[in-house]
Scaffold this active site. Structure first.
Site, PDB file in Angstrom:
ATOM      1  CB  SER A 112      -0.909   0.016   1.234  1.00 32.65           C
ATOM      2  OG  SER A 112      -1.493   1.303   1.353  1.00 32.65           O
ATOM      3  CG  HIS A 131      -3.870  -1.326  -1.774  1.00 31.66           C
ATOM      4  ND1 HIS A 131      -5.006  -2.054  -2.058  1.00 31.66           N
ATOM      5  CD2 HIS A 131      -4.211  -0.492  -0.762  1.00 31.66           C
ATOM      6  CE1 HIS A 131      -5.986  -1.684  -1.243  1.00 31.66           C
ATOM      7  NE2 HIS A 131      -5.535  -0.723  -0.455  1.00 31.66           N
ATOM      8  CG  ASP A 160      -5.125   2.816   0.610  1.00 27.75           C
ATOM      9  OD1 ASP A 160      -6.087   2.038   0.591  1.00 27.75           O
ATOM     10  OD2 ASP A 160      -3.972   2.473   0.923  1.00 27.75           O
ATOM     11  CG  MET A 183      -8.291   7.854   2.226  1.00 30.07           C
ATOM     12  SD  MET A 183      -7.269   8.014   3.693  1.00 30.07           S
ATOM     13  CE  MET A 183      -6.464   6.414   3.699  1.00 30.07           C
ATOM     14  CG  HIS A 215      -9.258   0.641  -0.623  1.00 31.25           C
ATOM     15  ND1 HIS A 215      -8.680   0.455   0.618  1.00 31.25           N
ATOM     16  CD2 HIS A 215     -10.603   0.659  -0.394  1.00 31.25           C
ATOM     17  CE1 HIS A 215      -9.619   0.360   1.537  1.00 31.25           C
ATOM     18  NE2 HIS A 215     -10.794   0.496   0.958  1.00 31.25           N
ATOM     19  CG  MET A 232     -11.246   3.908   1.995  1.00 30.32           C
ATOM     20  SD  MET A 232      -9.675   3.877   2.872  1.00 30.32           S
ATOM     21  CE  MET A 232      -8.578   3.791   1.483  1.00 30.32           C
ATOM     22  CG  MET A 276     -11.889  -2.104   5.015  1.00 28.30           C
ATOM     23  SD  MET A 276     -10.387  -1.825   4.050  1.00 28.30           S
ATOM     24  CE  MET A 276      -9.334  -1.004   5.258  1.00 28.30           C
ATOM     25  N   GLY A 332      -8.883   4.511   6.720  1.00 28.14           N
ATOM     26  CA  GLY A 332      -8.526   5.921   6.863  1.00 28.14           C
ATOM     27  C   GLY A 332      -7.067   6.156   7.177  1.00 28.14           C
ATOM     28  CG  PHE A 333      -5.799   7.096   9.947  1.00 28.42           C
ATOM     29  CD1 PHE A 333      -5.222   8.347   9.748  1.00 28.42           C
ATOM     30  CD2 PHE A 333      -7.136   7.029  10.337  1.00 28.42           C
ATOM     31  CE1 PHE A 333      -5.963   9.500   9.939  1.00 28.42           C
ATOM     32  CE2 PHE A 333      -7.889   8.187  10.533  1.00 28.42           C
ATOM     33  CZ  PHE A 333      -7.297   9.431  10.338  1.00 28.42           C
ATOM     34  N   GLY A 334      -2.966   4.261   7.879  1.00 26.33           N
ATOM     35  CA  GLY A 334      -2.060   3.119   7.901  1.00 26.33           C
ATOM     36  C   GLY A 334      -1.573   2.888   9.323  1.00 26.33           C
ATOM     37  N   GLY A 335      -0.893   1.791   9.524  1.00 23.60           N
ATOM     38  CA  GLY A 335      -0.228   1.536  10.801  1.00 23.60           C
ATOM     39  C   GLY A 335      -1.125   1.215  11.980  1.00 23.60           C
ATOM     40  CG  ASP A 370      -6.456  -2.432   2.946  1.00 18.62           C
ATOM     41  OD1 ASP A 370      -5.333  -2.250   3.451  1.00 18.62           O
ATOM     42  OD2 ASP A 370      -7.047  -1.573   2.257  1.00 18.62           O
ATOM     43  N   GLY A 371      -5.154  -3.976   6.062  1.00 22.77           N
ATOM     44  CA  GLY A 371      -4.961  -3.327   7.363  1.00 22.77           C
ATOM     45  C   GLY A 371      -4.233  -4.203   8.364  1.00 22.77           C
ATOM     46  N   GLY A 372      -3.082  -3.746   8.789  1.00 24.33           N
ATOM     47  CA  GLY A 372      -2.344  -4.438   9.843  1.00 24.33           C
ATOM     48  C   GLY A 372      -1.805  -5.807   9.465  1.00 24.33           C
ATOM     49  CB  SER A 378       3.047   0.527   8.478  1.00 25.65           C
ATOM     50  OG  SER A 378       1.991  -0.279   8.914  1.00 25.65           O
TER      51      SER A 378
END
Ligand code: DX5
Ligand code: ZN
Length: 220
Positions: free
Chosen positions: A9, A34, A36, A38, A67, A69, A138, A143-146, A176-178, A199
Site C-alpha cells: 500500500s 495498492h 488508497d 480518501m 481502493h 474510501m 478491512m 482511513g489510516f495506515g499503521g 487490508d490493514g495491519g 507500514s
C-alpha cells in the site's frame, strides 16, 4: 487455490520519494500496487488526489489496485478507468445501488471490488457475490495506515470463503490493514488470496526483502 498475492500500500510510502518507492515496488516480487483514495468524508483523512494518482499510475508496472474510501464513488468510475486502474474497489457502505456500481465498473473495463468495514457482515454480499471480482475485508477501520489488526477478521474471512465456494464464484478475498508476516499464514489458511501491506513493508529496513519474505511465508 492460486498463488497468494502481495499488494504493497503506497499510503505508507515516503511521499517525498515517490519515484524511488514506486521503483522499489516495480523491482519487487509484489503482485499488485495498492492505492488508497480518501475524501475526508467517508473516512476522516485525505490521502492523495487525481494528479498524484495519475503520476503514480504512469510509473507502476504492477496490477493497479485502487481502493476508494469515498462517498458516491460512481462519479469517478470513468476517471479511474482512464487513469489505468485494473481493479476498482468501492465500499459497500458508500453505495446505495451496489449492483449498479459493480456493473458500471465492469462496463468501464475494470475488475470490480467491494470493501467491507469491520462492522459490516459479509452476508450483505450474498446476492451479488458472483458479480464481484475482489472482496476487500478491512482488518482495521479505514482511513489510516499503521493500525492494529482486528482479530475478528479471521472468522469473517472464513464466512466469506464459505459463501464464495457455495456460489462456485471465482471472487478473490483481499485483506487490508495491519497485515504482517505473523498474521499472514492464518489469513491465508482462513481463505485470503491477496494481502495488502503498508507500514509492514515501508517501515522495514529492506522493503524489497520484506515483500519477498511476506510472499514466501504466505505461500507456504
Ligand atoms: C487503510 C488503507 C490501507 C492501509 C494499510 O485505510 O486502506 O490500505 O494503507 O496500511 P497498514 O498495512 O499499515 O495497516
Ligand atoms: Zn486500502
Amino acid at each position: 487455490m492460486g498463488t497468494v498475492k502481495i499488494a504493497p500500500s503506497m499510503l505508507a510510502a515516503d511521499f517525498a520519494n515517490l519515484e524511488r518507492d514506486i521503483h522499489m515496488v516495480n523491482q519487487s516480487e509484489a503482485d499488485w500496487f495498492h492505492l488508497d483514495i480518501m475524501d475526508g468524508v467517508f473516512v476522516p483523512n485525505i490521502s492523495f488526489g487525481m494528479p498524484v494518482l495519475k503520476a503514480m499510475a504512469e510509473h507502476t508496472k504492477k496490477t493497479l489496485d485502487v481502493h476508494l474510501m469515498i462517498v458516491d464513488p460512481d462519479r469517478y468510475i470513468e476517471t479511474f478507468a482512464q487513469i489505468g486502474a485494473d481493479v476498482l474497489t468501492v465500499h459497500a457502505e458508500a453505495c446505495t445501488h451496489l449492483h449498479r456500481t459493480l456493473q458500471a465498473i465492469k462496463d468501464a473495463g475494470m475488475q470490480a471490488g467491494v470493501a467491507l468495514n469491520p462492522h459490516t457482515p459479509v452476508n450483505v454480499l450474498e446476492d451479488v457475490i458472483n458479480d464481484i471480482d475482489v472482496v476487500c475485508i478491512m482488518s482495521v477501520n479505514p482511513g489510516f495506515g499503521g493500525q492494529k489488526f482486528i482479530q475478528n477478521t479471521y472468522a469473517k474471512v472464513r464466512k466469506l470463503r464459505a459463501m464464495i465456494d457455495a456460489h462456485k464464484s471465482a471472487t478473490l478475498i483481499e485483506i487490508d490493514g495491519g497485515v504482517n508476516a505473523t498474521n499472514c499464514t492464518d489469513l491465508v489458511e482462513a481463505g485470503a488470496d491477496v494481502l495488502v501491506a503498508g507500514s509492514f513493508v515501508f517501515s522495514s529496513k529492506n522493503p524489497l526483502e520484506t515483500i519477498k519474505n511476506l510472499r514466501q511465508v504466505a505461500n507456504t
